[in-house]
Design a protein around this motif. Structure first.
Motif, PDB file in Angstrom:
ATOM      1  N   ALA B 258       0.839  -1.197   0.000  1.00 60.57           N
ATOM      2  CA  ALA B 258       0.000   0.000   0.000  1.00 60.57           C
ATOM      3  C   ALA B 258       0.874   1.246   0.000  1.00 60.57           C
ATOM      4  N   VAL B 260       3.900   1.645  -1.200  1.00 67.11           N
ATOM      5  CA  VAL B 260       4.505   1.861  -2.508  1.00 67.11           C
ATOM      6  C   VAL B 260       3.455   2.406  -3.478  1.00 67.11           C
ATOM      7  N   GLN B 261       2.273   1.849  -3.411  1.00 68.61           N
ATOM      8  CA  GLN B 261       1.223   2.278  -4.331  1.00 68.61           C
ATOM      9  C   GLN B 261       0.752   3.703  -4.058  1.00 68.61           C
ATOM     10  N   ALA B 262       0.873   4.137  -2.809  1.00 65.13           N
ATOM     11  CA  ALA B 262       0.334   5.448  -2.428  1.00 65.13           C
ATOM     12  C   ALA B 262       1.247   6.612  -2.790  1.00 65.13           C
ATOM     13  N   VAL B 263       2.510   6.330  -3.106  1.00 64.79           N
ATOM     14  CA  VAL B 263       3.424   7.432  -3.409  1.00 64.79           C
ATOM     15  C   VAL B 263       3.055   8.045  -4.754  1.00 64.79           C
ATOM     16  N   PRO B 264       2.683   9.332  -4.775  1.00 62.06           N
ATOM     17  CA  PRO B 264       2.334   9.922  -6.065  1.00 62.06           C
ATOM     18  C   PRO B 264       3.602  10.218  -6.857  1.00 62.06           C
ATOM     19  N   GLN B 270      -0.614   8.413 -13.946  1.00 65.02           N
ATOM     20  CA  GLN B 270      -0.296   7.525 -12.847  1.00 65.02           C
ATOM     21  C   GLN B 270      -1.545   6.791 -12.406  1.00 65.02           C
ATOM     22  N   SER B 271      -1.316   5.718 -11.661  1.00 64.90           N
ATOM     23  CA  SER B 271      -2.443   4.889 -11.253  1.00 64.90           C
ATOM     24  C   SER B 271      -3.305   5.601 -10.223  1.00 64.90           C
ATOM     25  N   HIS B 272      -4.610   5.534 -10.420  1.00 66.44           N
ATOM     26  CA  HIS B 272      -5.550   6.046  -9.433  1.00 66.44           C
ATOM     27  C   HIS B 272      -6.311   4.894  -8.788  1.00 66.44           C
ATOM     28  N   ALA B 273      -5.786   3.687  -8.956  1.00 72.10           N
ATOM     29  CA  ALA B 273      -6.458   2.523  -8.386  1.00 72.10           C
ATOM     30  C   ALA B 273      -6.597   2.711  -6.882  1.00 72.10           C
ATOM     31  N   PRO B 274      -7.744   2.318  -6.333  1.00 71.24           N
ATOM     32  CA  PRO B 274      -7.917   2.485  -4.889  1.00 71.24           C
ATOM     33  C   PRO B 274      -6.849   1.695  -4.127  1.00 71.24           C
ATOM     34  N   LEU B 275      -6.409   2.233  -3.009  1.00 68.69           N
ATOM     35  CA  LEU B 275      -5.420   1.523  -2.211  1.00 68.69           C
ATOM     36  C   LEU B 275      -6.043   0.250  -1.660  1.00 68.69           C
ATOM     37  N   ILE B 277      -5.740  -0.858   1.177  1.00 67.84           N
ATOM     38  CA  ILE B 277      -6.082  -0.774   2.597  1.00 67.84           C
ATOM     39  C   ILE B 277      -6.906   0.471   2.884  1.00 67.84           C
ATOM     40  N   THR B 278      -7.661   0.411   3.948  1.00 65.56           N
ATOM     41  CA  THR B 278      -8.465   1.569   4.358  1.00 65.56           C
ATOM     42  C   THR B 278      -8.137   1.878   5.808  1.00 65.56           C
TER      43      THR B 278
END
Ligand SMILES: Nc1ncnc2c1ncn2[C@@H]1O[C@H](COP(=O)(O)OP(=O)(O)OP(=O)(O)O)[C@@H](O)[C@H]1O
Ligand SMILES: Nc1ncnc2c1ncn2[C@@H]1O[C@H](COP(=O)(O)OP(=O)(O)OP(=O)(O)O)[C@@H](O)[C@H]1O
Ligand SMILES: [Mg+2]
Ligand SMILES: [Mg+2]
Lengths: 336, 328
Positions: B258, B260-264, B270-275, B277-278
């Motif tokens: 999460a 790694v995926q969250a770093v803009p 870039q990916s806007h896929a939902p993380l 985790i919540t």
């Protein structure tokens, strides 16, 4: 156009003299768009966007220009008229979310206050609306009973966004809403903005110093430097084809997670003192491409549809971009 | 492999937290476990990044490493010696060899001291002979690319820019020629345009001085730029450890994924896929049973509530604390 800022000039009366914090700024906010305002610390971002609310320190002076909200000039309005627009049409989330929430009142109470006091709702309707607002920003209704200190940084940001949305404004101005947050929470807060923009056709002005954040959520971007707008336009155009050397330099100063391991180049030196700004282009002293013409004020150069750069050499932007990509371009530039 | 410079074993820190009325009544002393059972080693010259959510214990861990605060349990060995059991002379030597770079350059320096005085003070405290001071200061200033000019050294902190200040703070840590530095968010207060300069200095120092360093940040992109190896922390515990490149390309722990995926990234495509985790960081006073991440984990199973996952080797110099990651 929802909001048009034209030739805005704002001074602060300080003991040292008049600080011209915003010096002839122009930008637009279309309905339903997210507009990013980026730039170095002290370049006037907060001053420029806070002016839209007219809630300013007493030392601030509106020296020139207009801010038109749906055809009406905010600068010329009486305080009474302006108060009608605050919260209802324009809401502001201040730079530190800590300031948005009063530490001594429960968060729910503060939202109800706005709904009842400003929105004329009944207590009961206000309570239901508060729950709805919390749901919108992804907070549990039971947390309405908490005090701000019982919230984490990210939760506080969301609560202050909920507060700003209370009376369904058309425009939310959020000043550095994610700067203090870690990337996971940052992403959640930014996604909240995008969702609300889609659901409610909300317009957002988002102040940040992080161009990755701009790339992630914004439709348009305004790049400021030392009190002036140096470049503005649709995000993809500005980031992919920057027309101003400052924007080019910002890009090279950013490490990219997935990309190749390129060497970063800082923009050496620091911005000019706004008490005594130099004549001509204000970026001149730090610019690797400065020429004699830069001693004169830079012209506004149109690069593409809605994409403008204020630079004498904007016509050569294509070539300059290639040179700007090389690290050595930025070494030992500062001249003053 | 080299003999490690630093060995951390079972390092744990608990803080007393304020008691509610009920706690006072029942004689309860609530505590918060900020760092739990952390193990790792650091070789001489190695740079280690520590990433994780706000409040996950990064600063607390960093402070224990250089003995700014003591551990509740576990130990830190520096060059084979337990730092909590040092003699006075050993301690003096440790204070010279291990340095901290503070997060906020704007209050790391005494505003009433000239830059020269701020740089001389540590030399003085470490009893470096006076005649060496000039040369040491010149050396440290050149490492951080600042001019060791008289007028610069005679200026006061408020006369310098944020980037210059952070360089002075770094120079002050380097002036004692340490073997180890802990840099806690050294660039988070700086503008993007000046940040790159400090990151480059940190890289150079890593390559030329053979300094071991711990670099704390919640920005994985910065860590990747400076550190060969990275540790991910979650709620006080290490959940992943390995070469930075491997972690960025193929994170194994669901939290690191999460992160790694969250770093803009500074690009529009870039990916806007939902993380995956919540939710936010759980209350450190009442962490979940078993795996501390399980209540936010998309993959959690019954086992995750029952059993604390141990940090295990999974090959390729990597360790992960997750029941669901198979060893390679
Ligand atoms: N109340 C004030 N009185 C005098 N000068 C001020 C005042 N507020 C701001 N300034 C000055 O005006 C300029 C612009 O400040 P502003 O806060 O708008 O910048 P900013 O771009 O929001 O910076 P940051 O990124 O640090 O928030 C700065 O030079 C600042 O020092
Ligand atoms: N002196 C203290 N007394 C009580 N609790 C503390 C103390 N210092 C830290 N904590 C708590 O310990 C936990 C870890 O804090 P720490 O500052 O180490 O986190 P961090 O990872 O550095 O966070 P950040 O990214 O926000 O700097 C937090 O829950 C914090 O509230
Ligand atoms: Mg600001
Ligand atoms: Mg910290």
């Amino acid at each position: 156009m929802l909001l048009e800022v034209r030739d805005l000039v704002i001074d602060y009366r300080a003991t040292r003299g008049r600080v011209r914090a915003v010096d002839g700024v122009n930008f637009n906010v279309p309905a339903g768009a997210v507009v990013g305002v980026v730039g170095e610390s002290g370049c006037g971002k907060t001053t420029a966007v806070r002016a839209i609310t007219r809630v300013m320190p007493s030392s601030a002076v509106f020296a020139e220009g207009s801010i038109t909200l749906e055809g009406e000039d905010i600068v010329q309005m009486s305080d009474r008229e302006m108060r009608k627009h605050l919260w209802r049409d324009i809401a502001y989330v201040p730079q530190s979310a800590m300031n948005a929430l009063d530490p001594v009142w429960r968060v729910g109470k503060q939202i109800e206050e706005v709904l009842v006091g400003r929105g004329g709702m009944t207590k009961k309707a206000a309570r239901a609306r508060s729950e709805e607002l919390f749901a919108m920003v992804g907070l549990e209704a039971k947390r309405l009973r908490d005090y701000p200190h019982q919230f984490s940084g990210g939760m506080r940001q969301r609560a202050s966004i909920a507060l700003a949305l209370a009376l369904s404004p058309k425009l939310v101005i959020a000043d550095e809403p994610v700067t203090a947050l870690d990337v996971v929470i940052q992403r959640q807060v930014l996604d909240t903005f995008t969702e609300l923009q889609k659901q409610l056709n909300l317009s957002v002005i988002l102040v940040t110093h992080d161009i990755s954040v701009v790339a992630y959520v914004c439709d348009y971007v305004v790049v400021m430097y030392a009190g002036k707008v140096v470049e503005s336009g649709p995000v993809a155009d500005v980031l992919d084809n920057p027309g101003h050397p400052y924007t080019m330099g910002l890009y090279n100063a950013f490490p990219e997670l997935g990309g190749e391991d390129r060497e970063l180049s800082p923009i050496e030196g620091s911005p000019p003192d706004l008490l005594n700004p130099p004549k001509g282009c204000r970026f001149r002293a730090r610019c690797p491409f400065a020429i004699d013409a830069c001693l004169q004020d830079p012209p506004e150069h149109t690069i593409g549809e809605g994409h403008v750069a204020n630079c004498h050499r904007a016509g050569e932007a294509g070539e300059l971009r290639e040179i700007a990509k090389r690290t050595e371009t930025w070494v030992g530039v500062t001249s003053e | 492999m080299n003999q490690p410079l630093i060995t951390v074993e079972g390092l744990t820190k608990r803080f007393d937290v304020s008691r509610s009325f009920k706690d006072v009544f029942t004689g309860n002393h609530p505590q918060l476990q900020a760092v739990s059972d952390v193990d790792f080693t650091l070789a001489p010259g190695e740079t280690l990044g520590i990433v994780g959510e706000s409040g996950c214990g990064k600063t607390t861990l960093g402070r224990m490493l250089i003995k700014l605060i003591s551990a509740t349990e576990g130990k830190v060995m520096f060059d084979g010696k337990d730092i909590s059991e040092m003699t006075r002379t050993e301690e003096l030597e440790f204070r010279r060899r291990a340095q901290l770079v503070f997060q906020n350059p704007f209050d790391a320096l005494n505003p009433h001291f000239t830059i020269l005085r701020s740089l001389t003070e540590p030399l003085h405290n470490a009893r470096v002979p006076r005649e060496e001071h000039g040369q040491r200061i010149a050396e440290a200033m050149s490492m951080v690319h600042l001019p060791a000019l008289e007028h610069f050294l005679q200026s006061f902190p408020h006369q310098l820019s944020g980037g210059q200040l952070q360089r002075v703070v770094l120079a002050r840590a380097l002036v004692l020629r340490p073997d180890f530095i802990v840099a806690d968010e050294p660039v988070s207060m700086l503008d993007v345009s000046v940040r790159a300069g400090i990151l480059n200095v940190l890289r150079e120092v890593r390559d030329t001085m053979g300094l071991a360093a711990v670099f704390i940040s919640h920005d994985l992109a910065l860590v990747r730029y400076v550190c060969e190896r990275t540790i991910t922390m979650y709620l006080g515990a290490v959940v992943e450890d390995g070469p930075t490149a491997a972690i960025v390309e193929n994170p194994l722990h669901p939290y690191t994924k999460a992160l790694v995926q969250a770093v803009p990234i500074p690009r529009v495509d870039q990916s806007h896929a939902p993380l995956p985790i919540t939710g936010g960081l759980p209350d450190a006073r009442n962490p979940p049973s078993g795996c501390r991440f399980r209540d936010r984990c998309p993959l959690a199973e019954a086992r995750c509530a029952a059993e604390i996952p141990r940090l295990r080797e999974v090959g390729g110099g990597r360790r992960v604390a997750c029941h669901l990651v198979e060893p390679a």
